[in-house]
Write a protein that holds these residues in place. Structure first.
Motif, PDB file in Angstrom:
ATOM      1  N   GLU A  65       0.823  -1.211   0.000  1.00  0.00           N
ATOM      2  CA  GLU A  65       0.000   0.000   0.000  1.00  0.00           C
ATOM      3  C   GLU A  65       0.856   1.259   0.000  1.00  0.00           C
ATOM      4  O   GLU A  65       0.534   2.251  -0.663  1.00  0.00           O
ATOM      5  CB  GLU A  65      -0.931  -0.023   1.210  1.00  0.00           C
ATOM      6  N   ARG A  66       1.984   1.238   0.745  1.00  0.00           N
ATOM      7  CA  ARG A  66       2.883   2.397   0.768  1.00  0.00           C
ATOM      8  C   ARG A  66       3.492   2.628  -0.610  1.00  0.00           C
ATOM      9  O   ARG A  66       3.639   3.773  -1.060  1.00  0.00           O
ATOM     10  CB  ARG A  66       3.997   2.203   1.800  1.00  0.00           C
ATOM     11  N   LYS A  69       0.963   4.275  -2.867  1.00  0.00           N
ATOM     12  CA  LYS A  69       0.838   5.703  -2.538  1.00  0.00           C
ATOM     13  C   LYS A  69       2.030   6.489  -3.072  1.00  0.00           C
ATOM     14  O   LYS A  69       1.888   7.625  -3.540  1.00  0.00           O
ATOM     15  CB  LYS A  69       0.722   5.886  -1.025  1.00  0.00           C
ATOM     16  N   THR A  72       1.500   7.199  -6.685  1.00  0.00           N
ATOM     17  CA  THR A  72       0.511   8.242  -6.963  1.00  0.00           C
ATOM     18  C   THR A  72       0.995   9.616  -6.507  1.00  0.00           C
ATOM     19  O   THR A  72       0.359  10.627  -6.810  1.00  0.00           O
ATOM     20  CB  THR A  72      -0.818   7.938  -6.245  1.00  0.00           C
ATOM     21  N   GLU A  74       1.224  10.446  -3.311  1.00  0.00           N
ATOM     22  CA  GLU A  74       0.648  10.745  -1.994  1.00  0.00           C
ATOM     23  C   GLU A  74       1.681  10.657  -0.883  1.00  0.00           C
ATOM     24  O   GLU A  74       1.603  11.368   0.111  1.00  0.00           O
ATOM     25  CB  GLU A  74      -0.482   9.766  -1.674  1.00  0.00           C
ATOM     26  N   ASP A  75       2.660   9.762  -1.076  1.00  0.00           N
ATOM     27  CA  ASP A  75       3.597   9.473   0.005  1.00  0.00           C
ATOM     28  C   ASP A  75       4.936  10.175  -0.171  1.00  0.00           C
ATOM     29  O   ASP A  75       5.884   9.911   0.550  1.00  0.00           O
ATOM     30  CB  ASP A  75       3.829   7.954   0.086  1.00  0.00           C
TER      31      ASP A  75
END
Length: 246
Positions: A65-66, A69, A72, A74-75
């Motif tokens: 999941e990280r 992200k 995208t 996001e992280d």
């Protein structure tokens, strides 16, 4: 008892090191796949294939999941770029090196140094890649699956070929059909030993034991580099030779 303990400890640390490198490599692949095709594996077959590999390698869900992200944006984190290096190992064996890095200059210098110090040399773009084709391969234990049933499902799903050799059955697919074929086989209950999309040589180059040792050391040094994702070659090692022991 002391030596046995130290041996087990060293073996465990080696496994942990291998897992950490594998997770890092797969995390980068996820980020690149997301960047190219979006974060939804249902519509991004490349991402779906990488996630399937992550699960086979027991990569934690949080890590996956990280990585999504990060792809995208996001992280945060570094922006990775893909590069392909082509060269020759001792004996004229062709070598392809796939790199995923946030520092092109560092990666290029590292790969060149490894080739030079290992008796090989980098080639120009196109000098080696023409000898390979990107394909998907999925391997199964021949003793645990029915070849006829496996073949029926695989071919119906779009596989190109199925080969039963040395105790394993290998399903070969076009790169863009890999995820579809892998999903179809999994849905029918066929449990694979491994599965990936990679570069398959059109023909192999046989070498003697001394040359094999030099080639294995070069490939192992490349694979130990943090920026290197995959190393492919057309080497045919002598019978009984273990490249991982070099």
């Amino acid at each position: 008892m002391g030596r046995a303990f130290e041996y087990r400890k060293a073996a465990k640390l080696k496994r942990w090191g291998h897992m950490a490198k594998t997770f890092t490599r797969l995390g980068k692949q996820i980020a690149i796949a997301v960047k190219a095709g979006g974060p939804d594996p249902d519509t991004n077959s490349t991402l779906r294939g990488v996630i399937a590999t992550c699960k086979r390698e027991n990569m934690p869900k949080d890590n996956i999941e990280r990585a999504i992200k990060k792809g995208t944006g996001e992280d945060g984190g570094a922006a990775y770029e893909e590069y392909l290096y082509e060269g020759y190992a001792p004996g004229g064996v062709a070598v392809l090196v796939e790199v995923l890095t946030d520092n092109h200059n560092r990666a290029a210098a590292d790969v060149r140094n490894i080739f030079n110090k290992s008796g090989g040399n980098l080639g120009v773009s196109g000098s080696v890649a023409r000898m390979f084709q990107r394909k998907g391969t999925i391997e199964f234990d021949a003793e645990k699956v029915s070849e006829d049933e496996l073949m029926e499902v695989a071919l119906e799903a779009g596989a190109d070929d199925i080969v039963n050799e040395d105790g394993s059955i290998t399903v070969t697919t076009a790169a863009d059909a890999f995820a579809t074929v892998a999903d179809a086989l999994a849905e029918k209950g066929f449990e694979s030993l491994s599965g990936e999309v990679g570069m398959i040589p059109d023909m192999y180059t046989a070498v003697d034991a001394d040359t094999a040792s030099k080639i294995a050391k070069l490939i192992n040094r490349l694979e130990d580099n943090d920026d290197v994702q995959n190393v492919y070659s057309n080497v045919e090692y002598p019978d009984g030779f273990d490249p991982d022991a070099e």
